[in-house]
Write an enzyme that holds these catalytic residues in place. Sequence first.
Site, PDB file in Angstrom:
ATOM      1  N   HIS A  43       0.549  -1.312  -0.361  1.00 42.34           N
ATOM      2  CA  HIS A  43      -0.134  -0.300  -0.066  1.00 42.34           C
ATOM      3  C   HIS A  43       0.788   1.164  -0.114  1.00 42.34           C
ATOM      4  O   HIS A  43       0.580   2.454   0.992  1.00 42.34           O
ATOM      5  CB  HIS A  43      -0.989  -0.282   1.053  1.00 42.34           C
ATOM      6  CG  HIS A  43      -0.629  -0.113   2.561  1.00 42.34           C
ATOM      7  ND1 HIS A  43       0.474   0.505   2.765  1.00 42.34           N
ATOM      8  CD2 HIS A  43      -1.208  -0.812   3.896  1.00 42.34           C
ATOM      9  CE1 HIS A  43      -0.099   0.538   4.622  1.00 42.34           C
ATOM     10  NE2 HIS A  43      -0.674  -0.758   4.778  1.00 42.34           N
ATOM     11  N   HIS A  54      -6.364  -9.004  14.092  1.00 40.49           N
ATOM     12  CA  HIS A  54      -5.897  -7.720  13.026  1.00 40.49           C
ATOM     13  C   HIS A  54      -6.796  -7.812  11.728  1.00 40.49           C
ATOM     14  O   HIS A  54      -6.371  -8.786  10.825  1.00 40.49           O
ATOM     15  CB  HIS A  54      -4.651  -7.292  13.343  1.00 40.49           C
ATOM     16  CG  HIS A  54      -4.368  -6.088  12.144  1.00 40.49           C
ATOM     17  ND1 HIS A  54      -4.816  -5.017  12.109  1.00 40.49           N
ATOM     18  CD2 HIS A  54      -3.047  -5.927  11.332  1.00 40.49           C
ATOM     19  CE1 HIS A  54      -4.668  -3.727  10.902  1.00 40.49           C
ATOM     20  NE2 HIS A  54      -3.051  -3.976  10.884  1.00 40.49           N
ATOM     21  N   GLU A  95      -6.840  -6.275   8.944  1.00 45.92           N
ATOM     22  CA  GLU A  95      -6.420  -5.591   7.950  1.00 45.92           C
ATOM     23  C   GLU A  95      -6.469  -6.812   6.376  1.00 45.92           C
ATOM     24  O   GLU A  95      -5.938  -7.672   7.386  1.00 45.92           O
ATOM     25  CB  GLU A  95      -5.273  -5.033   7.824  1.00 45.92           C
ATOM     26  CG  GLU A  95      -4.328  -4.295   6.570  1.00 45.92           C
ATOM     27  CD  GLU A  95      -3.966  -2.663   6.919  1.00 45.92           C
ATOM     28  OE1 GLU A  95      -2.904  -2.913   8.134  1.00 45.92           O
ATOM     29  OE2 GLU A  95      -2.903  -2.290   5.957  1.00 45.92           O
ATOM     30  N   ASP A 149      -4.279  -8.137   4.558  1.00 46.74           N
ATOM     31  CA  ASP A 149      -3.047  -8.799   4.735  1.00 46.74           C
ATOM     32  C   ASP A 149      -2.754  -9.819   5.286  1.00 46.74           C
ATOM     33  O   ASP A 149      -1.713 -11.074   5.313  1.00 46.74           O
ATOM     34  CB  ASP A 149      -1.672  -8.150   4.992  1.00 46.74           C
ATOM     35  CG  ASP A 149      -1.833  -7.181   5.900  1.00 46.74           C
ATOM     36  OD1 ASP A 149      -2.700  -6.691   6.092  1.00 46.74           O
ATOM     37  OD2 ASP A 149      -0.473  -7.015   6.449  1.00 46.74           O
ATOM     38  N   HIS A 193      -1.699  -0.523  14.164  1.00 46.53           N
ATOM     39  CA  HIS A 193      -2.633   0.202  13.778  1.00 46.53           C
ATOM     40  C   HIS A 193      -3.585   0.620  12.941  1.00 46.53           C
ATOM     41  O   HIS A 193      -3.574   2.168  12.756  1.00 46.53           O
ATOM     42  CB  HIS A 193      -0.979   0.567  12.784  1.00 46.53           C
ATOM     43  CG  HIS A 193      -0.994  -0.094  11.693  1.00 46.53           C
ATOM     44  ND1 HIS A 193      -1.475   0.427  10.219  1.00 46.53           N
ATOM     45  CD2 HIS A 193      -1.087  -1.275  11.044  1.00 46.53           C
ATOM     46  CE1 HIS A 193      -1.846  -0.966   9.236  1.00 46.53           C
ATOM     47  NE2 HIS A 193      -1.514  -1.949   9.857  1.00 46.53           N
ATOM     48  N   ASP A 232       0.592  -6.306  13.761  1.00 46.93           N
ATOM     49  CA  ASP A 232       1.535  -6.097  13.258  1.00 46.93           C
ATOM     50  C   ASP A 232       2.839  -5.126  13.920  1.00 46.93           C
ATOM     51  O   ASP A 232       4.567  -5.026  13.606  1.00 46.93           O
ATOM     52  CB  ASP A 232       0.777  -4.593  12.326  1.00 46.93           C
ATOM     53  CG  ASP A 232       0.244  -5.230  10.804  1.00 46.93           C
ATOM     54  OD1 ASP A 232       0.477  -6.245  10.300  1.00 46.93           O
ATOM     55  OD2 ASP A 232      -0.859  -4.699  10.445  1.00 46.93           O
ATOM     56  N   TYR A 286       9.500  -0.497   8.409  1.00 52.88           N
ATOM     57  CA  TYR A 286       7.765  -0.768   9.267  1.00 52.88           C
ATOM     58  C   TYR A 286       8.188   0.371  10.150  1.00 52.88           C
ATOM     59  O   TYR A 286       6.689   0.759  10.133  1.00 52.88           O
ATOM     60  CB  TYR A 286       8.746  -2.252   9.845  1.00 52.88           C
ATOM     61  CG  TYR A 286       7.243  -2.496   9.548  1.00 52.88           C
ATOM     62  CD1 TYR A 286       6.645  -3.421   8.796  1.00 52.88           C
ATOM     63  CD2 TYR A 286       5.602  -2.820  10.837  1.00 52.88           C
ATOM     64  CE1 TYR A 286       4.999  -3.810   8.497  1.00 52.88           C
ATOM     65  CE2 TYR A 286       4.672  -2.958  10.957  1.00 52.88           C
ATOM     66  CZ  TYR A 286       4.285  -3.586   9.831  1.00 52.88           C
ATOM     67  OH  TYR A 286       3.260  -3.900   9.863  1.00 52.88           O
ATOM     68  N   HIS A 346       4.190 -10.287  10.735  1.00 57.64           N
ATOM     69  CA  HIS A 346       5.414  -9.949   9.332  1.00 57.64           C
ATOM     70  C   HIS A 346       6.605 -10.082  10.176  1.00 57.64           C
ATOM     71  O   HIS A 346       7.035  -9.242  10.797  1.00 57.64           O
ATOM     72  CB  HIS A 346       5.670  -9.028   9.179  1.00 57.64           C
ATOM     73  CG  HIS A 346       3.946  -8.441   8.213  1.00 57.64           C
ATOM     74  ND1 HIS A 346       3.399  -9.060   6.700  1.00 57.64           N
ATOM     75  CD2 HIS A 346       3.257  -7.124   8.994  1.00 57.64           C
ATOM     76  CE1 HIS A 346       2.431  -8.371   7.322  1.00 57.64           C
ATOM     77  NE2 HIS A 346       1.033  -7.176   7.859  1.00 57.64           N
TER      78      HIS A 346
HETATM   79 FE   LIG Z   1      -1.664  -4.046   9.468  1.00 53.89          FE
HETATM   80 FE   LIG Z   2       0.454  -6.975   8.380  1.00 52.83          FE
END
Ligand SMILES: [Fe+2]
Ligand SMILES: [Fe+2]
Length: 407
Positions: free
Chosen positions: A28, A84, A86, A88, A150, A169, A197, A230
Amino acid sequence: MARVYEAIPIAEGFYWVGAVDWGLRDFHGYATHRGTTYNSYLMTTPSGRNVVFDGVKEPFVDVMLSRIASVVDPASVDTVVSNHAEMDHSGGLPRLCAALSPSRILASQAGVKNLSMQLEGFSGVTAVGDGEVVDLGGEQAVFMETRMLHWPDSMFSYLPSRRILVSQDAFGMHLASAELFAHRVDRALLREEAGRYYANILMPYSRLVTALLSKVASAGLTLDVIAPDHGPVWVEGREPGPSFITGLYAEWAAQKPTRKAVVSFDTMWKSTETMALAIAEGLEAGGATSVVLPLHGSHRSDVAYELLEAGALLLGTPTINNNLFPTVADLVAYLRGLRRQNLVGAAFGSHGWSGEGVRQLSAAMAEMKIDLLHPGLSVQFRPDGSALSACRELGAATAARLAAGEA
Ligand SMILES: [Fe+2]
Ligand SMILES: [Fe+2]
Ligand SMILES: Cc1cc2nc3c(=O)[nH]c(=O)nc-3n(C[C@H](O)[C@H](O)[C@H](O)COP(=O)(O)O)c2cc1C
């Protein structure tokens, strides 16, 4: 399904079942020069009701299922935790849950809401509260909301009996690697990618990071393993381990200015570039270090990374059709969102006649709460000797200010 992919054991009954995305170069709008991983974890329990933490990006669901099947019958997965929401991590949940048929899916309250808005036809997610202790097949898990770290839905899962923190994350990095464990990866590389990151994802929420670190410390949580979503996993007793990454987060979250200046610009006919180089010379002569990032060769997220441990930002633009140069406008929009605190700086650049570029850039930098050391160093067409001296002086004055700030 052929079992091509295997799980990697991390601790007794706790496995990595994620995927490595070697070719990813854009996440992104953040340049992921070294790819990434989507980490998922499988916990086996004495009751045989097994647990999965977090999903992977949708195209990697089969890889994840294959890794789960290398340890247990996928049908034995009773609970899926979504730390999370999101894409991914959550994008693969519908297909994953269809394959696993868990009896429950757990997320934070905001996670339940977000998943319902993101994933068509995906329901049945149960909310867990901040600090709630839940029995997962005979193993306890404590959930800790980490709102805005986040995303509003973000949470941690802590497994007290194993002292494992699944941190989504946080404490992660975009680094594709055949090595799962941080202590087997080069330390400088870990610092760099964790920094990239942090700068690009967590920097705007630095105050919350500081608060979270003290919350974790005051809760007395012992961390034998930090398992992020990650990049590598951090193991206590190995170097670098959990305290390496939590220590870096404490440092980065403080956003203290250093004697490093970031000089970034774009140019059409090299006048603004000549100014940038003269400013950098002045910075070095004044005892600061400088990093020069021309935007025709540097990505916006590389500028964000260099700003993580800096004290000054000097931005240059020519004027084009009464405006900022587009790459500079792009950078400003990006950095405004990342809200790096405690910076001094100035705008500079060349123009032909009307010169709106530098004025607009100065205004944008003031809005970003950058302490401006100059109202905007603007020259018409090519900078002559006296204009270049003014550039050097701006660099030297910035260096002096950074030195004074450090004293
Ligand atoms: Fe994220
Ligand atoms: Fe992520
Ligand atoms: C397509 C184009 C549009 C321009 N528009 C403006 C303008 O609106 N106002 C202005 O002051 N200069 C304008 N200029 C002049 C440039 O700002 C000037 O040439 C400047 O010295 C370029 O700096 P650089 O060498 O760093 O690219 C324009 C130049 C180009 C090529």
